[in-house]
Enzyme design. Structure first.
Site, PDB file in Angstrom:
ATOM      1  N   LYS A  34       0.875  -1.181   0.000  1.00 56.58           N
ATOM      2  CA  LYS A  34       0.000   0.000   0.000  1.00 56.58           C
ATOM      3  C   LYS A  34       0.909   1.226   0.000  1.00 56.58           C
ATOM      4  O   LYS A  34       1.424   1.637   1.026  1.00 56.58           O
ATOM      5  CB  LYS A  34      -0.876  -0.009   1.263  1.00 56.58           C
ATOM      6  CG  LYS A  34      -2.227   0.678   1.127  1.00 56.58           C
ATOM      7  CD  LYS A  34      -2.174   2.158   0.787  1.00 56.58           C
ATOM      8  CE  LYS A  34      -1.855   3.024   1.968  1.00 56.58           C
ATOM      9  NZ  LYS A  34      -1.670   4.451   1.583  1.00 56.58           N
ATOM     10  N   GLY A  50       6.680   5.398   8.622  1.00 56.48           N
ATOM     11  CA  GLY A  50       5.879   6.623   8.611  1.00 56.48           C
ATOM     12  C   GLY A  50       5.867   7.272   9.976  1.00 56.48           C
ATOM     13  O   GLY A  50       6.854   7.196  10.721  1.00 56.48           O
ATOM     14  N   SER A  51       4.748   7.889  10.309  1.00 55.32           N
ATOM     15  CA  SER A  51       4.669   8.683  11.546  1.00 55.32           C
ATOM     16  C   SER A  51       4.469   7.793  12.774  1.00 55.32           C
ATOM     17  O   SER A  51       3.963   6.669  12.675  1.00 55.32           O
ATOM     18  CB  SER A  51       3.513   9.670  11.436  1.00 55.32           C
ATOM     19  OG  SER A  51       2.297   8.973  11.288  1.00 55.32           O
ATOM     20  N   GLY A  74       2.046   4.564  13.211  1.00 58.13           N
ATOM     21  CA  GLY A  74       2.759   3.345  13.618  1.00 58.13           C
ATOM     22  C   GLY A  74       2.111   2.704  14.840  1.00 58.13           C
ATOM     23  O   GLY A  74       1.983   1.475  14.922  1.00 58.13           O
ATOM     24  N   GLU A  96       9.227   1.542  11.454  1.00 56.96           N
ATOM     25  CA  GLU A  96      10.332   2.495  11.268  1.00 56.96           C
ATOM     26  C   GLU A  96       9.696   3.872  11.267  1.00 56.96           C
ATOM     27  O   GLU A  96       9.023   4.250  10.311  1.00 56.96           O
ATOM     28  CB  GLU A  96      11.043   2.158   9.951  1.00 56.96           C
ATOM     29  CG  GLU A  96      12.440   2.679   9.922  1.00 56.96           C
ATOM     30  CD  GLU A  96      12.486   4.078   9.390  1.00 56.96           C
ATOM     31  OE1 GLU A  96      12.335   5.017  10.214  1.00 56.96           O
ATOM     32  OE2 GLU A  96      12.634   4.253   8.178  1.00 56.96           O
ATOM     33  N   CYS A 126      13.841   9.952   7.311  1.00 54.18           N
ATOM     34  CA  CYS A 126      13.675   9.440   8.689  1.00 54.18           C
ATOM     35  C   CYS A 126      14.960   9.591   9.476  1.00 54.18           C
ATOM     36  O   CYS A 126      14.944   9.895  10.660  1.00 54.18           O
ATOM     37  CB  CYS A 126      13.212   7.993   8.652  1.00 54.18           C
ATOM     38  SG  CYS A 126      14.149   6.984   7.517  1.00 54.18           S
ATOM     39  N   GLU A 170      10.254  15.810  15.612  1.00 49.14           N
ATOM     40  CA  GLU A 170      10.636  15.607  14.212  1.00 49.14           C
ATOM     41  C   GLU A 170       9.936  16.670  13.368  1.00 49.14           C
ATOM     42  O   GLU A 170       8.707  16.781  13.400  1.00 49.14           O
ATOM     43  CB  GLU A 170      10.223  14.204  13.760  1.00 49.14           C
ATOM     44  CG  GLU A 170      10.725  13.880  12.369  1.00 49.14           C
ATOM     45  CD  GLU A 170      10.394  12.451  11.939  1.00 49.14           C
ATOM     46  OE1 GLU A 170       9.216  12.061  12.050  1.00 49.14           O
ATOM     47  OE2 GLU A 170      11.305  11.741  11.491  1.00 49.14           O
TER      48      GLU A 170
HETATM   49  P1  NAD Z   1       1.682   8.785   7.742  1.00 48.72           P
HETATM   50  O1  NAD Z   1       2.289   7.985   8.842  1.00 48.72           O
HETATM   51  O2  NAD Z   1       0.279   9.278   7.909  1.00 48.72           O
HETATM   52  O3  NAD Z   1       1.678   7.940   6.360  1.00 48.72           O
HETATM   53  C1  NAD Z   1       2.559   6.888   6.061  1.00 48.72           C
HETATM   54  C2  NAD Z   1       1.793   5.745   5.392  1.00 48.72           C
HETATM   55  O4  NAD Z   1       0.803   5.257   6.296  1.00 48.72           O
HETATM   56  C3  NAD Z   1       1.025   6.140   4.125  1.00 48.72           C
HETATM   57  O5  NAD Z   1       1.067   5.076   3.191  1.00 48.72           O
HETATM   58  C4  NAD Z   1      -0.395   6.315   4.626  1.00 48.72           C
HETATM   59  O6  NAD Z   1      -1.378   6.120   3.639  1.00 48.72           O
HETATM   60  C5  NAD Z   1      -0.476   5.223   5.686  1.00 48.72           C
HETATM   61  N1  NAD Z   1      -1.507   5.435   6.695  1.00 48.72           N
HETATM   62  C6  NAD Z   1      -1.980   6.620   7.170  1.00 48.72           C
HETATM   63  N2  NAD Z   1      -2.966   6.407   8.073  1.00 48.72           N
HETATM   64  C7  NAD Z   1      -3.112   5.076   8.179  1.00 48.72           C
HETATM   65  C8  NAD Z   1      -3.961   4.227   8.957  1.00 48.72           C
HETATM   66  N3  NAD Z   1      -4.861   4.726   9.803  1.00 48.72           N
HETATM   67  N4  NAD Z   1      -3.819   2.889   8.827  1.00 48.72           N
HETATM   68  C9  NAD Z   1      -2.910   2.362   7.979  1.00 48.72           C
HETATM   69  N5  NAD Z   1      -2.105   3.106   7.208  1.00 48.72           N
HETATM   70  C10 NAD Z   1      -2.181   4.444   7.309  1.00 48.72           C
HETATM   71  O7  NAD Z   1       2.638   9.988   7.453  1.00 48.72           O
HETATM   72  P2  NAD Z   1       2.266  11.395   6.769  1.00 48.72           P
HETATM   73  O8  NAD Z   1       0.958  11.912   7.253  1.00 48.72           O
HETATM   74  O9  NAD Z   1       2.413  11.185   5.329  1.00 48.72           O
HETATM   75  O10 NAD Z   1       3.423  12.326   7.351  1.00 48.72           O
HETATM   76  C11 NAD Z   1       3.258  12.913   8.635  1.00 48.72           C
HETATM   77  C12 NAD Z   1       4.558  12.886   9.415  1.00 48.72           C
HETATM   78  O11 NAD Z   1       5.015  11.535   9.538  1.00 48.72           O
HETATM   79  C13 NAD Z   1       5.715  13.617   8.779  1.00 48.72           C
HETATM   80  O12 NAD Z   1       5.710  14.984   9.074  1.00 48.72           O
HETATM   81  C14 NAD Z   1       6.892  12.903   9.391  1.00 48.72           C
HETATM   82  O13 NAD Z   1       7.194  13.451  10.654  1.00 48.72           O
HETATM   83  C15 NAD Z   1       6.418  11.487   9.569  1.00 48.72           C
HETATM   84  N6  NAD Z   1       6.889  10.599   8.482  1.00 48.72           N
HETATM   85  C16 NAD Z   1       7.944   9.800   8.746  1.00 48.72           C
HETATM   86  C17 NAD Z   1       8.446   8.989   7.735  1.00 48.72           C
HETATM   87  C18 NAD Z   1       9.634   8.101   7.972  1.00 48.72           C
HETATM   88  O14 NAD Z   1      10.387   7.842   7.046  1.00 48.72           O
HETATM   89  N7  NAD Z   1       9.810   7.590   9.168  1.00 48.72           N
HETATM   90  C19 NAD Z   1       7.859   8.986   6.478  1.00 48.72           C
HETATM   91  C20 NAD Z   1       6.745   9.804   6.239  1.00 48.72           C
HETATM   92  C21 NAD Z   1       6.283  10.597   7.266  1.00 48.72           C
END
Ligand code: NAD
Length: 484
Positions: free
Chosen positions: A178, A231-232, A236, A253, A287, A386
């Site tokens: 996804k 992701g966030s 997570g 991660e 990250c 972050e």
């Molecule tokens: P996010 O965590 O919302 O998104 C990452 C992934 O998770 C995307 O594919 C998204 O569709 C999915 N996702 C979102 N909500 C979900 C849910 N309820 N269930 C399952 N999957 C879900 O990140 P974002 O909103 O794109 O970015 C926000 C903040 O997250 C950034 O400002 C940054 O601090 C952090 N971030 C960290 C990384 C990293 O590499 N660790 C990457 C992206 C964002």
């Protein structure tokens, strides 16, 4: 809309590209100018259910019947095809993520390298025999988990797909991917590469869509045996909670607030490029970004001045022009970063340097001026949270003990860099830093595909990259045979 090399509105299920079950699409914007790039499928729970079924059928069918060496050969072919298409992948990433062309190309080459590494490793994951009681032979074998779910962010789609899907396929899992709703194009291109390389139908399924729809459906699906998420922290934690309900393992991660620690005896000429680049690469949306620069007090002013010179020279612009720094991913991300800069202003955090935004930047682009803030107190909000933008804070310290206290004093623990010529100090610091990777007199080791990577505390758990990832994507079975 920009012309695309393939239909971007489809999902990949059971080796077939088809419309999503809802028939709806989502817009994909170009962060360099805010224009509508193309549309992607708005995958939903029905698509995820079909993708999981297809992955399970692949495990029960042709994909599950392949030997490890045969799986490896397919991954090697995917690697070779990725390299052939590296320029096109870099172009897609530039349009989609706003990533400067050279950085996008480096990501494509890294994805190829992951596929090469895991293709080569596929038939080299061995179990053990265990000296046990008389009359027994005991052994372990490593088996795939089954269907693995991969929820990927927008900042490094190719690298994260390479390291997580590559390792999972090498171990014989079947994957449901996804990608992020903000950046999907190279994930879709990856699906085409996989089919071209002969990956059996269903071994890789790709369902773009919103996190709260497709992502949530994938993380709670009872047919999924392992989840990996980047992701966030907030999402997570939701993924881990969903995994708990199905009692399955998860690799998280979740980013960081990683320090580079510069001691007064460091080779500053060697350190300087790393200090700045590791903060502004991919517009700070990394990250493992080195967003905190800790500097021993005797050289603090010199390091600040030399970093400021580099900031002044940074070129910001549209990704296709291959600047040093492109836009952030979206208007929302720009607002987040500008919100942090507003806090800096309101709390009197001094701007040590700020790059200039050219007057002719495209109006709808999501640009933020790279900013160096110094000096900051270790507990300042911008030194703790972050930011995920091109913003670094500098913090002065006196001696090893204080450096460690500051470095370890956030909720995160992903990566740290230490710059010193003192060998004893190098090891003392490496042992006492609370994080998943420590780099001495470098930062990032050029990507380090072979080097296990992951965090502690809010940076997550589980390890990706290197051989360690193969253990994470497998389940250990013990067999004890009584023969006497
Ligand atoms: P996010 O965590 O919302 O998104 C990452 C992934 O998770 C995307 O594919 C998204 O569709 C999915 N996702 C979102 N909500 C979900 C849910 N309820 N269930 C399952 N999957 C879900 O990140 P974002 O909103 O794109 O970015 C926000 C903040 O997250 C950034 O400002 C940054 O601090 C952090 N971030 C960290 C990384 C990293 O590499 N660790 C990457 C992206 C964002």
């Amino acid at each position: 809309m920009t012309s695309m090399p393939f239909d971007t509105r489809l999902v990949l299920i059971n080796g077939q590209w088809r419309s999503g079950a809802s028939g709806q699409t989502l817009p994909l914007l170009n962060p360099s100018d805010g224009s509508l790039l193309t549309e992607i499928a708005r995958g939903n729970a029905a698509d995820i259910a079909a993708a999981v079924d297809s992955a399970q059928a692949a495990l029960d069918g042709p994909w599950g019947a392949l030997t490890a060496a045969e799986r490896g050969r397919i991954l090697l072919k995917m690697s070779a095809l990725t390299l052939v298409q590296a320029d096109e992948l870099a172009r897609l990433e530039a349009l989609d993520v706003g990533k400067p062309i050279k950085q996008g190309r480096a990501d494509a080459v890294a994805m190829a390298r992951y596929l090469e590494f895991y293709g080569g490793a596929a038939d080299k994951v061995h179990g053990e025999t265990i000296p046990f009681a008389n009359g027994y032979t005991a052994l372990t074998i490593r088996e795939p988990h089954g269907v693995t779910g991969h929820i990927v962010p927008w900042n490094y789609p190719m690298q994260i797909i390479g390291r997580s899907v590559g390792a999972a396929l090498a171990m014989g899992n079947a994957c449901v991917l996804k990608p992020a709703e903000e950046a999907c194009l190279t994930a879709l291109a990856f699906g085409r590469i996989a089919l071209e390389a002969g990956l059996p139908a269903g071994a890789l399924n790709i369902v773009p869509g919103l996190g709260e729809e497709a992502g949530a459906a994938l993380s709670s699906h009872p047919g999924v045996a392992h989840l990996s998420f980047t992701g966030s922290v907030a999402v997570g934690q939701m993924i881990q909670a969903a995994a708990a309900m199905n009692t399955i393992p998860v690799t998280l991660e979740l980013g960081g607030k990683s320090p580079q620690i510069v001691f007064a005896d460091a080779d500053l000429d060697a350190a300087l490029p790393f200090l700045v680049n590791a903060g502004i690469q991919n517009c700070g949306q990394t990250c493992s970004a080195a967003s905190r620069i800790l500097v021993e007090r005797p050289v603090f002013d010199e390091v600040r001045a030399r970093m400021a010179e580099r900031y002044a020279a940074l070129k910001v612009g549209p990704a296709m022009d291959d600047p040093d720094v492109g836009p952030v991913i979206s208007a929302r991300q720009r607002e987040i970063v500008q919100g942090f800069l507003g806090v800096a202003r309101d709390t009197g955090l001094a701007i040590a340097a700020q790059a200039t935004l050219p007057a002719d930047l495209p109006k709808g682009g999501c640009y933020v001026a790279p900013t160096l803030l110094a000096p900051a107190a270790p507990d300042h909000r911008l030194a703790q949270e972050e930011i995920f933008g091109p913003v670094q804070v500098m913090i002065p310290f006196d001696g090893e003990a204080e450096a460690l206290k500051i470095a370890n004093g956030t909720a995160y623990g992903l990566v740290a860099g230490v710059w010193t010529r003192d060998g004893g100090r190098q090891l003392r610091m490496a042992r006492k830093l609370h994080c998943g990777q420590v780099f001495i007199n470098n930062y990032g080791a050029g990507g380090g595909i072979e080097l296990p990577f992951g965090g502690v505390k809010h940076s997550g758990h589980g390890r990706e990259k290197g051989f360690e990832a193969l253990y994470g994507f497998s389940s250990l079975k013990t067999i004890a045979i009584k023969h006497d």
